[in-house]
Design a protein around this motif. Structure first.
Motif, PDB file in Angstrom:
ATOM      1  N   ARG B  21     -11.055  15.380  -1.191  1.00  0.00           N
ATOM      2  CA  ARG B  21      -9.879  14.540  -0.970  1.00  0.00           C
ATOM      3  C   ARG B  21     -10.250  13.297  -0.168  1.00  0.00           C
ATOM      4  NH1 ARG B  21      -4.252  13.566  -0.053  1.00  0.00           N
ATOM      5  NH2 ARG B  21      -3.555  15.000  -1.650  1.00  0.00           N
ATOM      6  N   GLU B  22     -11.030  13.475   0.912  1.00  0.00           N
ATOM      7  CA  GLU B  22     -11.436  12.318   1.720  1.00  0.00           C
ATOM      8  C   GLU B  22     -12.228  11.312   0.890  1.00  0.00           C
ATOM      9  OE1 GLU B  22     -11.872  14.189   6.193  1.00  0.00           O
ATOM     10  OE2 GLU B  22     -13.392  14.702   4.687  1.00  0.00           O
ATOM     11  N   LEU B  23     -13.113  11.875   0.086  1.00  0.00           N
ATOM     12  CA  LEU B  23     -13.963  11.026  -0.763  1.00  0.00           C
ATOM     13  C   LEU B  23     -13.102  10.250  -1.760  1.00  0.00           C
ATOM     14  CD1 LEU B  23     -16.974  10.540  -1.157  1.00  0.00           C
ATOM     15  CD2 LEU B  23     -17.005  12.434  -2.791  1.00  0.00           C
ATOM     16  N   THR B  24     -12.178  10.953  -2.378  1.00  0.00           N
ATOM     17  CA  THR B  24     -11.303  10.339  -3.376  1.00  0.00           C
ATOM     18  C   THR B  24     -10.431   9.269  -2.731  1.00  0.00           C
ATOM     19  OG1 THR B  24     -11.333  12.370  -4.658  1.00  0.00           O
ATOM     20  CG2 THR B  24      -9.508  10.861  -5.082  1.00  0.00           C
ATOM     21  N   GLU B  25      -9.867   9.603  -1.579  1.00  0.00           N
ATOM     22  CA  GLU B  25      -9.027   8.624  -0.878  1.00  0.00           C
ATOM     23  C   GLU B  25      -9.827   7.376  -0.510  1.00  0.00           C
ATOM     24  OE1 GLU B  25      -7.436  11.032   2.248  1.00  0.00           O
ATOM     25  OE2 GLU B  25      -5.559  11.409   1.154  1.00  0.00           O
ATOM     26  N   HIS B  26     -11.065   7.590  -0.093  1.00  0.00           N
ATOM     27  CA  HIS B  26     -11.909   6.464   0.290  1.00  0.00           C
ATOM     28  C   HIS B  26     -12.120   5.507  -0.885  1.00  0.00           C
ATOM     29  CE1 HIS B  26     -15.171   4.197   2.161  1.00  0.00           C
ATOM     30  NE2 HIS B  26     -15.818   4.329   1.008  1.00  0.00           N
ATOM     31  N   PHE B  27     -12.476   6.077  -2.034  1.00  0.00           N
ATOM     32  CA  PHE B  27     -12.754   5.212  -3.188  1.00  0.00           C
ATOM     33  C   PHE B  27     -11.468   4.598  -3.745  1.00  0.00           C
ATOM     34  CE2 PHE B  27     -16.955   7.271  -3.160  1.00  0.00           C
ATOM     35  CZ  PHE B  27     -17.752   6.152  -3.341  1.00  0.00           C
ATOM     36  N   LEU B  28     -10.386   5.374  -3.734  1.00  0.00           N
ATOM     37  CA  LEU B  28      -9.117   4.812  -4.217  1.00  0.00           C
ATOM     38  C   LEU B  28      -8.717   3.612  -3.379  1.00  0.00           C
ATOM     39  CD1 LEU B  28      -6.963   8.008  -5.002  1.00  0.00           C
ATOM     40  CD2 LEU B  28      -7.748   6.283  -6.654  1.00  0.00           C
ATOM     41  N   LYS B  29      -8.886   3.743  -2.065  1.00  0.00           N
ATOM     42  CA  LYS B  29      -8.531   2.657  -1.147  1.00  0.00           C
ATOM     43  C   LYS B  29      -9.402   1.435  -1.444  1.00  0.00           C
ATOM     44  CE  LYS B  29      -7.700   4.263   2.993  1.00  0.00           C
ATOM     45  NZ  LYS B  29      -8.203   4.719   4.326  1.00  0.00           N
ATOM     46  N   ARG B  30     -10.672   1.697  -1.678  1.00  0.00           N
ATOM     47  CA  ARG B  30     -11.607   0.609  -1.979  1.00  0.00           C
ATOM     48  C   ARG B  30     -11.194  -0.133  -3.259  1.00  0.00           C
ATOM     49  NH1 ARG B  30     -16.369  -1.090  -0.064  1.00  0.00           N
ATOM     50  NH2 ARG B  30     -17.579  -1.785  -1.875  1.00  0.00           N
ATOM     51  N   ILE B  31     -10.843   0.649  -4.260  1.00  0.00           N
ATOM     52  CA  ILE B  31     -10.430   0.024  -5.531  1.00  0.00           C
ATOM     53  C   ILE B  31      -9.165  -0.792  -5.307  1.00  0.00           C
ATOM     54  CG2 ILE B  31      -9.615   0.452  -7.878  1.00  0.00           C
ATOM     55  CD1 ILE B  31     -11.229   3.154  -7.733  1.00  0.00           C
ATOM     56  N   GLN B  32      -8.207  -0.175  -4.591  1.00  0.00           N
ATOM     57  CA  GLN B  32      -6.933  -0.853  -4.397  1.00  0.00           C
ATOM     58  C   GLN B  32      -7.090  -2.152  -3.626  1.00  0.00           C
ATOM     59  OE1 GLN B  32      -5.011   2.632  -2.965  1.00  0.00           O
ATOM     60  NE2 GLN B  32      -4.133   3.161  -4.948  1.00  0.00           N
ATOM     61  N   SER B  33      -8.030  -2.155  -2.684  1.00  0.00           N
ATOM     62  CA  SER B  33      -8.159  -3.381  -1.894  1.00  0.00           C
ATOM     63  C   SER B  33      -9.091  -4.402  -2.535  1.00  0.00           C
ATOM     64  CB  SER B  33      -8.619  -3.058  -0.467  1.00  0.00           C
ATOM     65  OG  SER B  33      -9.895  -2.469  -0.512  1.00  0.00           O
ATOM     66  N   LEU B  34     -10.005  -3.976  -3.351  1.00  0.00           N
ATOM     67  CA  LEU B  34     -11.021  -4.921  -3.847  1.00  0.00           C
ATOM     68  C   LEU B  34     -10.943  -5.265  -5.334  1.00  0.00           C
ATOM     69  CD1 LEU B  34     -14.150  -3.541  -1.952  1.00  0.00           C
ATOM     70  CD2 LEU B  34     -12.859  -5.625  -1.458  1.00  0.00           C
ATOM     71  N   ASP B  35     -10.291  -4.432  -6.110  1.00  0.00           N
ATOM     72  CA  ASP B  35     -10.409  -4.657  -7.554  1.00  0.00           C
ATOM     73  C   ASP B  35      -9.533  -5.796  -8.066  1.00  0.00           C
ATOM     74  OD1 ASP B  35     -11.794  -3.944  -9.933  1.00  0.00           O
ATOM     75  OD2 ASP B  35      -9.908  -3.126 -10.721  1.00  0.00           O
ATOM     76  N   GLY B  36      -8.637  -6.270  -7.238  1.00  0.00           N
ATOM     77  CA  GLY B  36      -7.809  -7.402  -7.667  1.00  0.00           C
ATOM     78  C   GLY B  36      -8.667  -8.534  -8.189  1.00  0.00           C
ATOM     79  N   GLU B  37      -9.779  -8.779  -7.522  1.00  0.00           N
ATOM     80  CA  GLU B  37     -10.630  -9.896  -7.920  1.00  0.00           C
ATOM     81  C   GLU B  37     -11.545  -9.540  -9.103  1.00  0.00           C
ATOM     82  OE1 GLU B  37     -12.910 -11.532  -4.713  1.00  0.00           O
ATOM     83  OE2 GLU B  37     -13.631 -13.206  -5.949  1.00  0.00           O
ATOM     84  N   LEU B  38     -12.025  -8.280  -9.102  1.00  0.00           N
ATOM     85  CA  LEU B  38     -12.966  -7.901 -10.169  1.00  0.00           C
ATOM     86  C   LEU B  38     -12.263  -7.587 -11.483  1.00  0.00           C
ATOM     87  CD1 LEU B  38     -15.620  -5.537  -8.548  1.00  0.00           C
ATOM     88  CD2 LEU B  38     -15.779  -7.984  -9.031  1.00  0.00           C
ATOM     89  N   ASN B  39     -11.090  -6.964 -11.383  1.00  0.00           N
ATOM     90  CA  ASN B  39     -10.358  -6.541 -12.582  1.00  0.00           C
ATOM     91  C   ASN B  39     -11.156  -5.509 -13.391  1.00  0.00           C
ATOM     92  OD1 ASN B  39      -8.111  -6.588 -14.284  1.00  0.00           O
ATOM     93  ND2 ASN B  39      -9.015  -8.158 -15.610  1.00  0.00           N
ATOM     94  N   SER B  40     -11.831  -4.611 -12.680  1.00  0.00           N
ATOM     95  CA  SER B  40     -12.671  -3.647 -13.399  1.00  0.00           C
ATOM     96  C   SER B  40     -11.886  -2.433 -13.891  1.00  0.00           C
ATOM     97  CB  SER B  40     -13.854  -3.210 -12.528  1.00  0.00           C
ATOM     98  OG  SER B  40     -13.410  -2.482 -11.409  1.00  0.00           O
ATOM     99  N   PHE B  41     -10.692  -2.237 -13.368  1.00  0.00           N
ATOM    100  CA  PHE B  41      -9.871  -1.109 -13.829  1.00  0.00           C
ATOM    101  C   PHE B  41      -8.673  -1.602 -14.630  1.00  0.00           C
ATOM    102  CE2 PHE B  41     -12.286   1.180 -10.718  1.00  0.00           C
ATOM    103  CZ  PHE B  41     -12.269   2.501 -11.139  1.00  0.00           C
ATOM    104  N   ILE B  42      -8.343  -0.850 -15.679  1.00  0.00           N
ATOM    105  CA  ILE B  42      -7.103  -1.111 -16.417  1.00  0.00           C
ATOM    106  C   ILE B  42      -6.002  -0.212 -15.868  1.00  0.00           C
ATOM    107  CG2 ILE B  42      -5.954  -0.834 -18.657  1.00  0.00           C
ATOM    108  CD1 ILE B  42      -8.602  -1.711 -19.972  1.00  0.00           C
TER     109      ILE B  42
END
Lengths: 490, 492
Positions: B21-42
């Motif tokens: 759970r900690e690991l998942t939360e960490h990466f989810l947070k990272r995606i949510q804060s950083l992917d706006g610029e990369l647009n790597s997730f649909i």
């Protein structure tokens, strides 16, 4: 120059035969008919993104059995190809079929014509493919009440073999004889239920005409999806007539696909060659080539049941049937089995054959039921024939018994007993009846005795009729005839 | 935590240093804060991911941890995921919620992996820059003015930016390896038939193959282990035992014969890419490998052959997108013909339409022999070239891509130049061989990838070569500075 009026008809057939596998050719869905629309459509049948076909080996085996039955070469490395076109009941946008390397290569089928002649019809090839779904054009509308079409994909993916003949048939009779023969073969093999009204066998007829003696074939048309022998016969006759009239009026036949409507008995052009699809066939990359070994073929050959030709020969040999009767009975494995059971139970194959070909066929046709569902069992038919032979009932009364049996009133013996239909054969009793008739009809007797030849013969029938009336038809006709002859003599 | 490899995270979870759970939360947070610029997730699937993470933690507590238990990853949006939008990067499937899971998804989930979401991609995997996606281009974390390559550009960018430790990709003509090269990660295209295609939306069925994308060969080995194996639902899936990929990673390279085809070093090749590749080969020589010059005379024909075969298959594979049963349907169709035409015209993007047209043409009556059949012959010649080369060598190596990450829009209007981006990768797909791309150097602050091609089903050997190289070098550990300040703030 003398006008040539002699035309020759050239017919080739393409027959779609639904294979009676439990599941579809490329998915595990059931092939049963009659289910709720789309209740037998899996992810694969719906062509969901990412789904892939897996070949049902049972369909391959059934196709091979067909090939063996028509003495064809079996392709040991056949290939599935995609035939690409758009249609709502074709969910993938292509039909998976075979083109360059079909499973069944060239073969041949013997047909027998009504004049007793035999003829060979060559099979060009037979290939495996999947059936399409069905478009439903009635009973659908959107919120604004505009008409819509429904799609039922239950049939999509049902395995088919498409059998393609050479253009070897020269008349509608030959085409129908071939069609019946093919029906007999596939049902005898048990690879198809043969239910034509359900679409289990569908015929496309390619028809052209040419002046007798011409070497080259005329331009052909294809009439699609005929699902009865009668429609096939009618559609061919009509198309031949249309083409001859067209040419004699100075026109030319154009290559086209036509549709025949059995209800209106009219055909119309569906599309011409010019606007035919380019199907862009190519080998289906989702399926491996179908490899069939010599051992596979040998194992299947060992399971081949008796086929119509062999059965026909046996019926002629063992039951002394005429070639024509044997051909009729041997063609349908259920009719053949029915006949053989009745023949054994009655001890009279000829009478059994007459009943099956005559009364029973007529009655089945009239009520549109298959012989497997015949309400009178073959055993009961055998019993009835025995009762005719031992004089218990006359042939005429036998039909009455048969009717009662058909209505479910029991076995022939039960019906005869219950209805008191046993033939009156007691000479004393019959003599009394004859005496009474003569006494009651003095005028007719005098007239009879005065008459001669044909007139007298005709009048004799009156007395027989009276006798039958008085005995409710139970009088033994031979005895009545003899008694009347004797007593009416002047 | 996101600096760790999958292998390290696996050890951390096993040791109880952190929970799934900690690991998942960490990466989810990272995606949510950083992917706006990369647009790597649909599509992000946080709720499902946390539920899977909790299930993984419970499984571990119960002593039933799978081999990938609790490890987060992302799936290219070409894999069907039950109950989750599966768009394939296309407007055509923007509304498509898959009713089933792809085999790859199923297997990774069964191994305990946690899916964070679905990554961006070129529409229907057609592209080499990730610019053809209906959801907009993906940016390269090394330089956000540049493309990440394609078509698995979302997976590549997400892994390179450490938004997720690993991801799945698919490779039809280089779609795993070229983006891996352009973003400095490791990606493997397995032998055709090694990984099931069930549930993977088809582009070119005879070429498509799924594979892992991660930051090291060891991580790819871990993922491939779970992804591989026979699947009765895919007739082209091969029924052959799966090697233990991790077991042979450390095997010494003594005696290894590396084929170096001169065709992979054409005169036009960027000198710096050529010398980076040669430096990598020298490193392997140092470890006991021998370099053997080989010829692949027909590979020059691989791009034209590919651009007949792949579009031909695609033109047929994409016929099912007709607006009838699922996916995009135009508004108010006048009739059936209108519905087909407008649904497909509006639902597909320009590159997809271009390839459908090319493929339709190649299969057309009168052109089939000249195009499709000839392309198939070329394909056989290419396979024969490789077969002959593998008589004398164990692996074949060269650059993955003739160029590094290029600027967004640079090739958008020039499809042929774009197609040449896959000149070194395409031949491998035509032959059905396995191949890996890994970073082997940096030029102008951008990674350079090299390719290791193996013989059929020799994934273990490829991974062994790549792992030994990565043990001796640190190119695979280089991460872009993208998001570092933001992470510093957000990281717990």
């Amino acid at each position: 120059m003398e006008k040539i009026t002699e035309w020759e008809t050239v017919i080739g057939l393409e027959i779609h035969v639904q294979l009676s596998t439990a599941s579809k050719i490329f998915s595990g869905s059931s092939t049963a008919v009659g289910a709720e629309p789309n209740s037998q459509a899996s992810l694969v049948d719906l062509a969901m993104p990412g789904t892939l076909p897996v070949l049902n080996r049972g369909a391959v085996e059934k196709a091979i059995l067909f090939g063996l039955a028509v003495n064809a070469e079996i392709c040991q490395r056949s290939v599935f190809e995609r035939k690409n076109y758009f249609y709502p009941d074709l969910p993938k946008g292509y039909q998976t079929t075979q083109l360059e390397a079909p499973i069944v290569g060239p073969g041949k089928v013997d047909i027998q014509l009504e004049n007793g002649e035999k003829k060979v019809v060559r099979i060009h090839h037979a290939h495996l493919e999947e059936d399409a779904g069905k478009s439903l054009h009635e009973e659908f509308s959107d919120a604004q009440g505009r008409g819509m079409s429904g799609i039922d994909l239950n049939r999509a993916g049902t395995p088919l073999i498409e059998v393609v003949t050479e253009p070897d048939m020269r008349s509608p009779e030959e085409a129908v004889a071939f069609a019946r023969k093919l029906h007999g073969i596939v049902t005898s093999l048990g690879i198809c239920d043969g239910e034509m009204s359900q679409g289990s066998m569908r015929f496309d007829v390619n028809v052209s005409v040419r002046r007798k003696g011409d070497e080259t074939l005329g331009t052909r048309t294809e009439t699609k999806n005929l699902n009865s022998f009668r429609f096939m016969d009618a559609a061919i006759r009509q198309e031949v007539q249309r083409q001859i009239e067209l040419i004699e009026d100075g026109g030319t036949v154009i290559q086209e696909t036509r549709l025949y409507n059995g209800d209106t008995q009219a055909s119309r052009s569906m599309r011409s060659k010019e606007d035919a699809n380019d199907y862009r066939y190519f080998p289906c990359p989702d399926l491996l080539p179908v490899v069939v070994t010599d051992a596979d073929i040998a194992a299947l050959r060992a399971t081949l049941p008796e086929l119509p030709d062999a059965r026909e020969a046996r019926f002629i040999d063992s039951y002394q049937l005429s070639a024509y009767d044997a051909g009729l009975l041997a063609g349908n494995r259920f009719a053949a089995a029915y006949f053989e059971t009745a023949a054994q139970h009655s001890g009279d194959a000829k009478l059994a054959a007459n009943w099956v070909i005559g009364d029973i066929s007529a009655r089945l046709n009239a009520e549109d039921i298959a012989i497997e569902q015949c309400p009178v069992s073959a055993e009961n038919l055998g019993q009835l024939i025995q009762r005719i032979k031992d004089g218990t009932v006359s042939s005429k009364i036998a039909r009455q018994v048969f009717d009662a049996c058909w209505q479910g009133e029991g076995s022939p013996d039960e019906v005869i007993a219950a209805k008191g239909l046993k033939q009156m054969s007691d000479t004393g009793e019959l003599e009394k009846i004859v005496d009474q008739i003569i006494a009651d009809n003095a005028e007719q007797v005098a007239a009879y005795q005065a008459a001669e030849g044909g007139k007298q013969k005709k009048m004799f029938g009156f007395f027989v009729g009276q006798a039958m009336k008085l005995t409710q038809g139970k009088a033994n006709p031979q005895q009545i005839n003899a008694l009347l002859q004797q007593k009416l003599a002047p | 935590m996101h600096r760790k490899t999958l292998t390290e995270l696996q050890a951390g979870l096993a040791a109880g240093d952190f929970s799934a759970r900690e690991l998942t939360e960490h990466f989810l947070k990272r995606i949510q804060s950083l992917d706006g610029e990369l647009n790597s997730f649909i599509t992000l699937t946080p709720e499902q991911a946390l539920a899977q993470a909790d299930a993984a933690d419970q499984a571990r507590a119960a002593g039933q941890a799978g081999p990938l238990n609790g490890l987060p990853l992302a799936h290219k949006d070409i894999f069907c995921t039950r109950g989750v939008r599966t768009s394939c990067g296309s407007r055509m499937l923007d509304n498509f919620i898959s009713p089933y899971d792809a085999t790859v998804v199923e297997r990774l989930q069964a191994a305990g992996a946690v899916m964070l979401g679905k990554t961006n991609m070129d529409e229907f995997a057609m592209g080499s820059s990730n610019e053809t996606s209906w959801y907009g281009p993906v940016r390269n974390p090394w330089d956000t003015g540049r493309v990440p390559g394609g078509s698995s550009g979302g997976s590549a960018a997400a892994v390179a930016a450490r938004l997720v430790p690993a991801a799945t990709g698919t490779d039809t003509g280089g779609s795993i390896r070229q983006p891996a090269a352009l973003t400095g990660i490791t990606g493997l295209k397995p032998t055709y038939g090694r990984v099931s295609r069930w549930g993977m939306i088809a582009f070119a069925s005879s070429l498509d193959q799924a594979g892992p994308m991660a930051t090291s060969a060891a991580d790819c080995a871990l993922l491939l282990q779970a992804m591989s194996g026979h699947d009765p639902r895919d007739s082209t899936s091969v029924n052959q035992p799966v090697d233990n990929y991790s077991a042979t990673l450390d095997k010494p390279l003594t005696g290894l014969r590396i084929g170096v085809p001169e065709e992979f070093f054409p005169a036009t090749l960027d000198d710096r890419i050529a010398s980076t590749t040669r430096a990598a080969l020298a490193e392997l020589e140092k470890q006991g490998a021998t370099l053997v010059s080989v010829r692949l005379p027909s590979v020059d024909l691989s791009v034209p052959a590919y651009y007949v075969i792949a579009p031909a298959e695609a033109s047929s594979n994409l016929s099912r997108f007709d607006g009838v049963r699922y996916g995009y349907r135009c508004d108010d169709p006048a009739d059936l013909e209108d519905m087909y035409k407008r649904s497909r015209s509006e639902g597909f993007g320009a590159e997809v339409k271009r390839r459908i047209l090319v493929g339709t043409y190649a299969l057309s009556h009168g052109y089939y022999d000249a195009y499709y059949l000839r392309a198939q012959k070329v394909r056989r010649l290419i396979s024969n070239d490789f077969a002959a080369a593998f008589d004398n060598v164990d692996v074949i190596m060269g650059p993955t891509s003739p160029e590094q990450a290029f600027e967004l829009g640079a090739k958008k209007d020039d499809p042929v130049t774009m197609y040449m981006a896959d000149v070194f990768t395409i031949a491998v797909n035509l032959a059905g061989l396995p191949a890996l791309s890994m970073p082997a150097g940096m030029i102008d602050g951008l990674p350079v990838g090299i390719q290791v091609i193996g013989n059929y089903f020799r994934e273990a050997q490829i991974l062994n070569v790549a792992h030994r190289f990565q043990q001796a070098t640190n190119w695979h550990q280089k991460a872009p500075s993208f998001g570092e300040t933001a992470t510093a703030k957000g990281d717990a």
